[in-house]
Design a protein around this motif. Structure first.
Motif, PDB file in Angstrom:
ATOM      1  N   PHE A   1       0.848  -1.184   0.000  1.00 11.15           N
ATOM      2  CA  PHE A   1       0.000   0.000   0.000  1.00 11.15           C
ATOM      3  C   PHE A   1       0.888   1.240   0.000  1.00 11.15           C
ATOM      4  O   PHE A   1       1.704   1.424   0.903  1.00 11.15           O
ATOM      5  N   SER A   2       0.736   2.079  -1.019  1.00 10.05           N
ATOM      6  CA  SER A   2       1.503   3.317  -1.119  1.00 10.05           C
ATOM      7  C   SER A   2       0.695   4.466  -0.530  1.00 10.05           C
ATOM      8  O   SER A   2      -0.500   4.605  -0.831  1.00 10.05           O
ATOM      9  N   ARG A   3       1.353   5.300   0.258  1.00  8.91           N
ATOM     10  CA  ARG A   3       0.694   6.473   0.831  1.00  8.91           C
ATOM     11  C   ARG A   3       0.564   7.571  -0.225  1.00  8.91           C
ATOM     12  O   ARG A   3       1.273   7.591  -1.219  1.00  8.91           O
ATOM     13  N   LEU A   4      -0.342   8.501   0.013  1.00  8.77           N
ATOM     14  CA  LEU A   4      -0.718   9.496  -0.989  1.00  8.77           C
ATOM     15  C   LEU A   4       0.280  10.637  -1.108  1.00  8.77           C
ATOM     16  O   LEU A   4       0.622  11.277  -0.114  1.00  8.77           O
ATOM     17  N   GLY A   5       0.713  10.870  -2.353  1.00  9.15           N
ATOM     18  CA  GLY A   5       1.468  12.076  -2.658  1.00  9.15           C
ATOM     19  C   GLY A   5       2.886  12.110  -2.128  1.00  9.15           C
ATOM     20  O   GLY A   5       3.353  11.199  -1.445  1.00  9.15           O
ATOM     21  N   THR A   6       3.595  13.213  -2.443  1.00 11.06           N
ATOM     22  CA  THR A   6       4.985  13.364  -2.032  1.00 11.06           C
ATOM     23  C   THR A   6       5.121  13.781  -0.573  1.00 11.06           C
ATOM     24  O   THR A   6       6.212  13.717  -0.011  1.00 11.06           O
ATOM     25  N   HIS A   7       4.021  14.215   0.041  1.00 10.39           N
ATOM     26  CA  HIS A   7       4.115  14.691   1.431  1.00 10.39           C
ATOM     27  C   HIS A   7       3.885  13.585   2.450  1.00 10.39           C
ATOM     28  O   HIS A   7       4.154  13.766   3.634  1.00 10.39           O
TER      29      HIS A   7
END
Length: 227
Positions: free
Chosen positions: A87-93
């Motif tokens: 599961f990848s977290r959202l966005g570059t932040h």
């Protein structure tokens, strides 16, 4: 999507047989069973994603292919005898990722930073060189530590180039990976409460992800580097 999905014994039974018969002939003859177990695992991952999105922001869920890339491997068995998802977290932040590995006798969760980019790794090390107190405080929080144990990952033998091998935080600075692992027995994976335990584990790592996200989106002065 129901959030109370489980992993059935049939998933492990299939993987056990695949491990014993890791060849294309057997796999093709049992492709219907594979599709059924793959669908069940994907269902479970969807349930985990649903839970995760209650306390995090997930950009992407991936169920890894069961076919092995054997081009550069001495082991030419064509299939992985496990199911795995990420599961990848959202966005570059939002930095960090959640991994799950399902295999009879070797199931585990993994979280953190497996292969940081060169720039990210240098930024983490410079933060630790400057002040590692907050980092140590976070990874030693009682709930996080009771679930995940010690920080793990490959490391250099002495010190990375440009860093003092006598630095008080050299135990952290020398790391090339910053990950936590949690192992599960087969009975735990097949339990009806496994999904809740996965989510509880993922939720407990958030203070670590929050700190690392802050480090990786700022410079050493604490100023944002995001546009």
């Amino acid at each position: 999507m129901a959030s109370n999905v489980t992993i059935s014994k049939e998933v492990f039974d299939f993987l056990t047989e695949l491990d014993k018969n890791n060849n294309r002939e057997w796999f093709e003859a049992n492709k219907k069973a594979f599709k059924k177990q793959q669908s069940e695992v994907k269902n479970f991952l969807e349930g985990a994603k649903l839970h995760l999105n209650h306390h995090d922001e997930i950009e992407k869920m991936k169920l890894f292919r069961i076919h092995r890339d054997v081009r550069f491997s001495k082991d030419k068995t064509p299939y992985k005898a496990h199911f795995a998802g990420f599961f990848s977290r959202l966005g570059t932040h939002l930095r960090g990722g959640y991994y799950i590995h399902l295999k009879p006798g070797r199931s585990f969760l993994g979280v953190g930073f497996w292969a940081p980019e060169k720039e990210d790794l240098f930024r983490i090390r410079k933060e630790l060189e400057m002040d590692a107190d907050e980092f140590r405080e976070v990874i030693n929080q009682p709930e996080l530590k009771s679930i995940w144990g010690e920080l793990q990952g490959d490391e250099v033998k002495t010190a990375p180039k440009g860093f003092d091998k006598e630095h008080p935080a050299i135990d952290l600075i020398r790391k090339k990976q910053f990950v936590f692992m949690r192992n599960f027995s087969d009975d735990e994976v097949l339990s009806p409460t496994f999904l809740n335990e996965v989510d509880r584990s993922y939720k407990a790592i958030r203070p670590y992800f929050d700190l690392m996200s802050d480090i990786l989106t700022t410079n050493l002065n604490g100023e944002s580097i995001l546009e």
